[in-house]
Structure formats: C-alpha cells, structure tokens
Design a protein around this motif. Structure first.
Motif, PDB file in Angstrom:
ATOM      1  N   UNK A 425      60.285 120.396 -32.045  1.00  0.00           N
ATOM      2  CA  UNK A 425      59.875 119.954 -33.383  1.00  0.00           C
ATOM      3  C   UNK A 425      58.560 120.600 -33.819  1.00  0.00           C
ATOM      4  N   UNK A 426      58.400 120.732 -35.125  1.00  0.00           N
ATOM      5  CA  UNK A 426      57.172 121.267 -35.709  1.00  0.00           C
ATOM      6  C   UNK A 426      56.479 120.135 -36.456  1.00  0.00           C
ATOM      7  N   UNK A 427      55.226 119.830 -36.063  1.00  0.00           N
ATOM      8  CA  UNK A 427      54.468 118.774 -36.722  1.00  0.00           C
ATOM      9  C   UNK A 427      53.853 119.310 -38.016  1.00  0.00           C
ATOM     10  N   UNK A 428      53.908 118.540 -39.069  1.00  0.00           N
ATOM     11  CA  UNK A 428      53.279 118.924 -40.329  1.00  0.00           C
ATOM     12  C   UNK A 428      51.775 119.055 -40.148  1.00  0.00           C
ATOM     13  N   UNK A 429      51.173 118.141 -39.384  1.00  0.00           N
ATOM     14  CA  UNK A 429      49.762 118.212 -38.989  1.00  0.00           C
ATOM     15  C   UNK A 429      49.693 117.844 -37.520  1.00  0.00           C
ATOM     16  N   UNK A 430      48.814 118.514 -36.810  1.00  0.00           N
ATOM     17  CA  UNK A 430      48.664 118.159 -35.397  1.00  0.00           C
ATOM     18  C   UNK A 430      47.793 116.931 -35.225  1.00  0.00           C
ATOM     19  N   UNK A 431      46.874 116.703 -36.194  1.00  0.00           N
ATOM     20  CA  UNK A 431      45.966 115.561 -36.109  1.00  0.00           C
ATOM     21  C   UNK A 431      45.866 114.898 -37.474  1.00  0.00           C
ATOM     22  N   UNK A 432      45.949 113.589 -37.450  1.00  0.00           N
ATOM     23  CA  UNK A 432      45.751 112.772 -38.644  1.00  0.00           C
ATOM     24  C   UNK A 432      44.541 111.887 -38.397  1.00  0.00           C
ATOM     25  N   UNK A 433      43.894 111.462 -39.465  1.00  0.00           N
ATOM     26  CA  UNK A 433      42.761 110.543 -39.314  1.00  0.00           C
ATOM     27  C   UNK A 433      42.962 109.365 -40.243  1.00  0.00           C
ATOM     28  N   UNK A 480      51.188 110.066 -30.729  1.00  0.00           N
ATOM     29  CA  UNK A 480      52.635 109.869 -30.722  1.00  0.00           C
ATOM     30  C   UNK A 480      53.303 111.217 -30.483  1.00  0.00           C
ATOM     31  N   UNK A 481      54.598 111.163 -30.094  1.00  0.00           N
ATOM     32  CA  UNK A 481      55.309 112.378 -29.715  1.00  0.00           C
ATOM     33  C   UNK A 481      56.635 112.461 -30.468  1.00  0.00           C
ATOM     34  N   UNK A 482      56.899 113.648 -31.034  1.00  0.00           N
ATOM     35  CA  UNK A 482      58.134 113.890 -31.782  1.00  0.00           C
ATOM     36  C   UNK A 482      59.115 114.646 -30.897  1.00  0.00           C
ATOM     37  N   UNK A 483      60.371 114.123 -30.850  1.00  0.00           N
ATOM     38  CA  UNK A 483      61.422 114.755 -30.051  1.00  0.00           C
ATOM     39  C   UNK A 483      62.613 115.037 -30.958  1.00  0.00           C
ATOM     40  N   UNK A 484      63.199 116.230 -30.878  1.00  0.00           N
ATOM     41  CA  UNK A 484      64.338 116.624 -31.713  1.00  0.00           C
ATOM     42  C   UNK A 484      65.638 116.364 -30.966  1.00  0.00           C
ATOM     43  N   UNK A 485      66.621 115.767 -31.690  1.00  0.00           N
ATOM     44  CA  UNK A 485      67.914 115.445 -31.094  1.00  0.00           C
ATOM     45  C   UNK A 485      69.007 115.764 -32.100  1.00  0.00           C
ATOM     46  N   UNK A 486      70.092 116.359 -31.644  1.00  0.00           N
ATOM     47  CA  UNK A 486      71.230 116.678 -32.511  1.00  0.00           C
ATOM     48  C   UNK A 486      72.497 116.132 -31.874  1.00  0.00           C
ATOM     49  N   UNK A 490      69.442 116.991 -26.790  1.00  0.00           N
ATOM     50  CA  UNK A 490      68.025 116.673 -26.926  1.00  0.00           C
ATOM     51  C   UNK A 490      67.173 117.820 -26.397  1.00  0.00           C
ATOM     52  N   UNK A 491      66.184 118.202 -27.198  1.00  0.00           N
ATOM     53  CA  UNK A 491      65.153 119.114 -26.719  1.00  0.00           C
ATOM     54  C   UNK A 491      64.041 118.252 -26.137  1.00  0.00           C
ATOM     55  N   UNK A 492      63.877 118.309 -24.829  1.00  0.00           N
ATOM     56  CA  UNK A 492      62.948 117.393 -24.155  1.00  0.00           C
ATOM     57  C   UNK A 492      61.487 117.796 -24.324  1.00  0.00           C
ATOM     58  N   UNK A 493      61.225 118.925 -24.962  1.00  0.00           N
ATOM     59  CA  UNK A 493      59.836 119.330 -25.218  1.00  0.00           C
ATOM     60  C   UNK A 493      59.333 118.568 -26.440  1.00  0.00           C
ATOM     61  N   UNK A 494      58.578 117.544 -26.188  1.00  0.00           N
ATOM     62  CA  UNK A 494      58.076 116.708 -27.273  1.00  0.00           C
ATOM     63  C   UNK A 494      56.782 117.292 -27.845  1.00  0.00           C
ATOM     64  N   UNK A 495      56.627 117.152 -29.148  1.00  0.00           N
ATOM     65  CA  UNK A 495      55.444 117.665 -29.839  1.00  0.00           C
ATOM     66  C   UNK A 495      54.467 116.517 -30.076  1.00  0.00           C
ATOM     67  N   UNK A 496      53.199 116.646 -29.556  1.00  0.00           N
ATOM     68  CA  UNK A 496      52.236 115.551 -29.767  1.00  0.00           C
ATOM     69  C   UNK A 496      51.663 115.582 -31.185  1.00  0.00           C
ATOM     70  N   UNK A 497      51.417 114.411 -31.713  1.00  0.00           N
ATOM     71  CA  UNK A 497      50.739 114.256 -33.001  1.00  0.00           C
ATOM     72  C   UNK A 497      49.631 113.228 -32.791  1.00  0.00           C
ATOM     73  N   UNK A 498      48.375 113.656 -33.024  1.00  0.00           N
ATOM     74  CA  UNK A 498      47.215 112.812 -32.737  1.00  0.00           C
ATOM     75  C   UNK A 498      46.772 112.061 -33.986  1.00  0.00           C
TER      76      UNK A 498
END
Length: 727
Positions: A425-433, A480-486, A490-498
């Motif tokens: 997955x591609x995060x829109x932003x890697x960090x939110x505040x 939190x972590x985003x995981x893509x599934x179809x 499942x792509x087990x490489x989760x994308x972190x979002x802070x």
C-alpha cells in the motif's frame, strides 16, 4: 370367452375385417358393440344349440427406445416396436402417441419420411402433447402400417436449454396412458353433468375390460396429464362431503385416501394441486373439479357443489374416467412407453480462488450413462478432457471452462478464479498530526483490492477496511499499519502511518471589570505565540474601552501550529448616582438612577452593605453613600431624619418628661401644632420652642392621645401623627 354359433362367427368376422375394431371405440361404442354381440348370441342360441368357443384378444404393444436426446435435434421415439393382434383384427381406427410426462410447450412429435407413408395422416395436439396417426383415406389403419409409421415418429424440442425426461405413451385406444401408473385416463364431455351422475357413469364404464372410476390424482405427472394435457375439464373423484374440510379420494382403488385438510391455507399429507383460494369450503362445495383454463393455475382443481354453476367457468364440462388398478385386474398391454432423457451436466461449485497462478481440479456430475466432456469455450473448441473431474493446466488469469454431458449444445460454465496479490500500500501521508486528543482520518491506497488497517506491523485483527480510516480518539503518539488484500490474496508488507499528538497552548478564560469612562488592557496570557483577537488585532495585549466578549486565538509556532481560543468577558460597571432617599421615622431607603448588583450602600460612610434599606437611623442631618464595589466610584446624598416620640411621661423623673421632635433643629422654619382629641389647639413648637411639657397655660393636661401636624416648609408635605401623654 363367449359361446356363439356359426352365424355369429360370420358376423364377428365381418365386423373385425370391415369395420373399425371394437377395441378402439370410445366407451360408449364399446358398450353398444357389447350389447349387439350379446343380442346376436342370444338369437343364434335359440336357433342352434351347437356352440363354438371364440377368444377375442386385445392388441399388445411392445416398444423399446430409452435414449439420450440433444436439444434442437430430432430423434425417433422408438428403436423397435411390435404390435401383436388377433388374426381377425387386422387394423384399428387410429394410433396415439402422447408425451405423457415431462411435456413442454416447445416439444413436438411428428412423422418423418412422409413419402414412405402415403396412406398415413397425422395430427398434432399441442395442448395434450399428443400425436394421432390415422388412415388418410378413412377407415381403419392396418397394424402393419401403424407399426411402420411409429418407427418414423420423431421428437424435437426447439430450445437449446431444454432439460429433463420425456415419456412417450404409445397406445391403440383414445384414452391417455401414463406409464408411471400404468393407468388409462379419458375425458368424457358432458355439459352440466353433476358429480354424482359423473361418478355413476364412470363406474359403469369399461375400457378393454378395465373397470372405470372418477379419476384420482396422486402425483404431479398424473395431475399434469389429467389437468393440462386432457382434452377438457371435468369432475374428479375427490370430496369432503363426509367431513367438512377433510378431502378424500372417494372413488377407485384410492378410496379413503386423505389428500387435504382445511381451506385454502390448509395442509396435505399427500399430493394436492388446488387452484388459488381453493378449497374455500363454502355453500356445500364438496366435490373436486378440474379448473377451467384461464382461471387461476393451469390444470389445478377447485371445489364445486354437486351440480356446479349453471354456466360460465364453474359449470361442469364433463368428467375424467380412470381405468386400472382395481382389485383383480391385470395391466393392459395395449399401450407401451419409451422415454428420452436430455443429458445434463451439473458442474460442482466453482473452486476456491487462488492467488497469482496455479492449477484447479474441476468437478461435475451428469445424467447416468452420459459422457462428461470439458472445454475452454462455450461452443465449439476441442475436448480438453472427459470424466467427472478435470485438472486444469497452470493458469495465471481467471478462466472459464465449460462442461457438457453428451450434448455439446448445453454446456455449463465453471469459473477458475485467479486473484492478483496487491502491491504494498501507498500512504497518502507518512505522518499525520493532531492538536490534543482526538480522532484522525488517515489514508492509503492499493493498486487492487482493499486496504485493511491494523494496530501492529504483523498479526492482529483488522480495525477497519477502506482507504480512509477514521481512528478512535487518541491522546498519545500512535502508529497504524495499512495492509492490501484482494479477495484473500494478501500482501503482508504493511505500510506504517504515524500520528503525532501535539499539546495546544494552555489558556484560561477570564472575566474583568471595566469602570465607566475608563480603559483596560486584555492579555492573551502566553508569550511567544501568534495571536488573532476578535477585534482583528494581533498583539499579545490589547486595550479596550467598552464592555463585551473578546476572544484571542493563540497559536503555537510550527511545526505544532496548534490553536487555543481564550475568551475574556469585559464587564463594564457604571458609576452609581443617588436619585433620592426616602425616610420613614428611623428607616431610610436609598434609591439610585440605575440599580446594579455591584453597588454597596452606607449611611455613615464607614459601614457598607448590599441592601439599600437602613433601620434605626439616628435623627438629624445624615448623608447617604453608594459606591461600586471594585472602586469605580460613588455618590453621596444628604437627608434629614425626623423622629416623633410615640409617648412621653411628664412626671419629673428625668425620663421622657417632655415631648420633643428629634431633628427638627435642621428645619429652622418648621412649625409643629399639637391638638387634643377634640381638635383643640394645646401647644405650638418652632425653632425657639422645640419641646412640650404636657401643660396648657401651665395647667397639666390629662393623660390621653394627642395629635400633631408638622409643616416643614412649602416644599415638603405636612407630617401628621399622634402620640400618648401618660401620667
């Protein structure tokens, strides 16, 4: 066996050879011929006592031809047929072939190779599903010609999706033959006949030696043959005359069998096929009748009274006689049956999807005896395999395979599904505040499938499914972590979002006092921030000269940029103004031009109170004070307290020996006049004489009540009252 003389034999030979066979007559003709034969026999016996035994044997049909049929083709209904008949009976009126079970409106029977049958004519009844074969010149059709014609009768169905089994009844008589029951069924038209009359007529009918009865229906194919494929509608052998609402078959070998309990919403322990809203159990409607075509459900039943209606849809049109099954009877062989089965392949459930690539095992079942074939196209193509299972080659895209059973025109699809594993997955932003505790909406996308959100980099339970995840309220830094599934891939490489939580500036709301005609400074309270006041000013401290509510948005420096709003209420207090002081004896009340709860009052300048009412104020010249409690200013007002004693005791004991108006000295022009109870003037007081000793002309006056009137000046009202002189 009947005993007849030679003349009778000759008669019968003539009948069998030149007239239509008695075995092919309707019931009425059968009965009439039987009576004629009986009468001829009796006459002959009177003339000649010699007897000859003569056996009349009904024709017997043997046919074979259980076959598979592929829709939109034609197929002969028999592979072989033989008609065995009495040597004296060379032909019959007609032959009949009926699709007695499984009939569809797209089915058809017809005679092929017409040129080979020049003496034959046929007629097709699409309602009854029945083909009639007759002599084109009239008269009987020879059994040999009939047998030859039946071999060339073919079946067809015009639908590519036809299915099921068709049973063909081949018979000599007009009655419909149902192979599943081995019984014969004949509709006898008789407009207006009652149920009881129909029952009697049916029970006196015979068909090739079988005893008749009003038809009883125990199965769906029996109901279809009698109700939908019959040549008319009529009475059948059901009734609830014995017990209302309990419907039984009351005729034939099934007499006593219950097939329905209750009205239209009742129940059935056996087969029943009532029309909509029937039976309604009204008006002595105790007898079952096939429903008129066009009324409700085709071929169903309704309940009528014994006579039915006098006309219209509910007028009896005749009755249905059933032959066969009575005790002691053997099945007739004047009918035979064959069947064709449209083979159908039934694929198993679509196999479970796999990810990216692989092989599948597909399964199917088919009509017993049919050959299962597998294809990769809906039509045409090459057979990939045969049998109940088929293992596909390794595939990397979703592929549809097809299976049929002997008939290529009726293929069924099976889908082998390949799902692609999504990219990371591609995060829109890697960090939110977020400023302070709260919920944050975070985003991520996948090239295919859906996004599942987790609280850990591996394992755990999905918190939410979707690209936009609105988190619960959080108060500390969280990832939190985003995981893509179809579809399970499942792509087990989760994308972190802070998520970083910043503390917003801490501000305190205030209420401040602004004195009338003054100014006051308002302070946002925290240095080093940016400010935006409701007045538009941007300094930390501003000056205001009017009351009201003021706000300051205080924003911390980057990267936080958190804003808190401070609210300052400026309460403007007016300087008090005394309008008057009302005095009543020793009580004084201070009145202002405008009251407010932030004022306080005093009559000595030292002690202040919230109330504007004072008691026991000493007589004399006094000053009223009022001031704003926070020091915004005040006002004064002079007033005089005059006290009239309620009594005096002129007995020279040094206590209350004279009556004196306290405070009168503040009014030099004042004058007090004293009267007795009769209105007689007894004394006058003024600035030079301000007390009375209770005498008149030095003579003591008696103890009594006396009245006074005090005139201060022309601007004040006269003060009146009374007091007591006590001795």
């Amino acid at each position: 066996m009947k005993n007849i003389n030679f003349l009778t034999i000759s008669f019968l030979f003539f009948v069998f050879c030149f007239n239509q066979s008695y075995a092919n007559k309707t019931i009425k003709t059968l009965n009439r011929n039987a009576i004629a034969i009986k009468n001829d026999t009796l006459k002959s016996n009177k003339k000649n006592t010699s007897k000859v035994n003569f056996d009349v044997t009904p024709p017997r049909i043997i046919a074979s031809g259980d076959q598979f049929y592929c829709p939109q083709n034609t197929i002969n209904i028999v592979t072989s047929i033989q008609i065995f008949h009495d040597p004296l009976e060379l032909g019959t009126k007609a032959g009949y072939i009926q699709i007695s079970s499984g009939y569809s409106s797209l089915d058809k029977l017809e005679l092929a190779n017409l040129a080979a049958h020049p003496t034959i004519k046929t007629s097709w009844d699409p309602v009854a599903g029945k083909l009639t074969i007759e002599n084109s010149a009239g008269g009987d059709i020879p059994y040999s010609d009939l047998e030859f014609a039946i071999k060339d009768v073919v079946f067809s169905n015009s639908s590519s999706t036809a299915s099921g089994t068709r049973t063909f009844s081949i018979t000599i008589g007009q009655a419909n033959f149902l192979p599943s029951t081995q019984h014969f069924y004949l509709f006898v038209p008789s407009i207006g006949i009652s149920w009881s009359q129909a029952k009697t007529a049916a029970e006196t009918s015979t068909y090739y030696g079988l005893k008749g009865y009003l038809a009883t229906i125990l199965s769906a194919d029996e109901a279809k043959l009698i109700g939908e494929q019959a040549s008319g509608t009529g009475w059948i052998g059901g009734s609830d005359a014995e017990t209302e609402g309990v419907w039984k078959w009351v005729t034939g070998p099934e007499a006593g069998t219950v097939f329905w309990n209750g009205a239209a919403n009742g129940s059935t322990p056996n087969f029943a096929f009532w029309n909509t809203g029937e039976p309604n159990n009204q008006d002595n409607e105790d007898y079952a009748h096939i429903t008129q075509p066009g009324v409700g459900i085709k071929g169903s039943w309704n309940d009528l009274s014994n006579t039915g209606a006098g006309g219209g849809d509910y007028q009896p049109k005749g009755y249905v006689v059933e032959f066969g099954g009575m005790p002691g009877e053997s099945p007739l062989e004047i009918a035979a049956s064959t069947k064709i089965t449209i083979p159908v392949a039934t694929p198993g459930p679509n196999p479970s999807a796999i990810c990216d690539s692989g092989s599948f095992v597909l399964t199917a079942t088919a009509t017993p005896g049919a050959t299962i074939s597998w294809y990769d196209s809906a039509t045409g193509g090459t057979v990939l395999g045969t049998g109940n299972t088929f293992t596909t080659p390794v595939i990397n895209t979703t592929t549809t395979y097809y299976v049929d059973a002997s008939c290529e025109s009726n293929r069924k699809s099976v889908i082998a599904t390949i799902n692609t594993t999504p990219n990371t997955p591609v995060a829109t932003q890697s960090t939110y505040s977020n400023c302070g505790a709260g919920s944050v909406t975070i985003q991520a996308t996948a090239n295919i499938g859906v996004i599942n959100w987790f609280a850990a980099s591996t394992g755990g339970t999905s918190l939410y499914t979707g690209n936009n995840f609105q988190t619960p309220v959080i108060s500390a830094n969280t990832t939190y972590y985003a995981e893509a599934s179809n579809n399970g891939c499942i792509n087990t490489n989760r994308t972190p979002v802070n998520i970083v939580i910043y503390s917003p500036p801490v501000v305190t709301d205030e209420t401040v006092i602004l004195c009338e005609n003054q100014e006051i400074n308002l302070d946002a309270g925290i240095a080093g921030m940016t400010y935006k006041w409701s007045t538009g000013e941007t300094a930390q401290i501003i000056t205001v000269a009017t009351g009201g509510t003021y706000t300051a948005d205080v924003t911390s420096p980057s990267p936080e940029n958190c804003t808190s709003r401070k609210t300052i209420i400026v309460d403007e207090h007016l300087i008090p103004k005394i309008s008057r002081v009302d005095v009543n004896g020793s009580q004084a009340v201070i009145y202002l031009t405008k009251d407010a709860d932030y004022y306080e009052y005093s009559v000595d300048g030292l002690t202040f109170q919230d109330s504007n009412v004072f008691y026991d104020v000493p007589a004399g010249l006094r000053t009223a004070f009022v001031q704003e409690k926070n020091g915004c200013g005040g006002d004064t007002f002079n007033f005089i307290v005059i006290i009239f004693p309620a009594f005096f005791t002129p007995n020279n004991d040094s206590f209350n020996d004279s009556w004196e108006v306290a405070g009168m000295e503040n009014y030099p022009q004042a004058q007090v006049t004293i009267f007795d109870r009769y209105g007689k003037l007894v004394a006058q007081l003024n600035g030079s004489k301000m007390s009375w000793d209770g005498t008149l002309n030095k003579t003591p006056l008696p103890a009594s009540d006396y009245w006074y009137a005090m005139k201060i000046d022309n601007d004040h009202p006269v003060l009146r009252g009374h007091f007591s002189l006590k001795r």
